[in-house]
Design an enzyme around this catalytic site. Sequence first.
Site, PDB file in Angstrom:
ATOM      1  N   LYS A 121       0.838  -1.206   0.000  1.00 24.60           N
ATOM      2  CA  LYS A 121       0.000   0.000   0.000  1.00 24.60           C
ATOM      3  C   LYS A 121       0.873   1.258   0.000  1.00 24.60           C
ATOM      4  O   LYS A 121       0.651   2.185  -0.777  1.00 24.60           O
ATOM      5  CB  LYS A 121      -0.919   0.007   1.228  1.00 24.60           C
ATOM      6  CG  LYS A 121      -1.967   1.111   1.170  1.00 24.60           C
ATOM      7  CD  LYS A 121      -2.720   1.242   2.463  1.00 24.60           C
ATOM      8  CE  LYS A 121      -1.881   2.001   3.455  1.00 24.60           C
ATOM      9  NZ  LYS A 121      -2.545   2.500   4.618  1.00 24.60           N
ATOM     10  N   ASP A 139      -6.584   1.178   0.903  1.00 27.24           N
ATOM     11  CA  ASP A 139      -6.601   1.422   2.350  1.00 27.24           C
ATOM     12  C   ASP A 139      -7.981   1.012   2.878  1.00 27.24           C
ATOM     13  O   ASP A 139      -8.796   0.459   2.143  1.00 27.24           O
ATOM     14  CB  ASP A 139      -6.267   2.892   2.667  1.00 27.24           C
ATOM     15  CG  ASP A 139      -7.415   3.817   2.296  1.00 27.24           C
ATOM     16  OD1 ASP A 139      -8.373   3.368   1.612  1.00 27.24           O
ATOM     17  OD2 ASP A 139      -7.378   4.986   2.692  1.00 27.24           O
TER      18      ASP A 139
END
Length: 219
Positions: A121, A139
């Site tokens: 991420k 997220d």
Amino acid sequence: MLTKQQTIMCIEEMERMFPMAHCELEHRNTFELLVAVVLSAQCTDVLVNRVTASLFEKYHRPEDYLDVSVEELMDDIRSIGLYKNKAKNIQGLSRKLLKTFDGQVPATHAELESLPGVGRKTANVVLSVGFGIPALAVDTHVERVSKRLAICRWKDSVTEVEQTLMRKLPKEMWSDAHHAMIFFGRYHCKARKPECQVCPLLSICREGKKQAKVRGFDG
Ligand code: SF4
């Protein structure tokens, strides 16, 4: 599950709702962005910005983070969750940047993910926001919105959500879609009280229809 066309339509609607969607982590260069994203794990952007406002005055380059003890760095970021690990990771990634990358933030997934504290991420955010390379960071907001709308399956892992989004959206949409979905999830399709009743996506939303039944409005 939503088709590719329906998924694109949803993202376009989110972009209409939040045309100014952008990365809310304050930074002046890619290195500051990398540090801010590492700090932001399980922490709000607002709190990270409060801490980096003074942190980035004190530390400018990877060398600066290695000039202090880890205890001093921990103290500087103490108000942020997981600050002990994050301080160690920031020193670790600073060391690796200097040793392997000539002090520069690299611009590939593999190189970024070789840095301490940097996962998929974080790498995606740095590639997309820092270098303008198409990437889709998943997220908590992106995951929740994707699942509620049935863009992907409820049981999908974060990696599967990312793969599904990349399959259903054209590459040129990835970076903007990431920001639009974050704003949509943060300010409209919120974790606790999604605003289904006034949502333009209600007619095709799996979760919205469920909410309509439970909360007694037209879905
Ligand atoms: Fe989120 Fe509700 Fe809109 Fe579905 S209808 S996208 S759950 S706000």
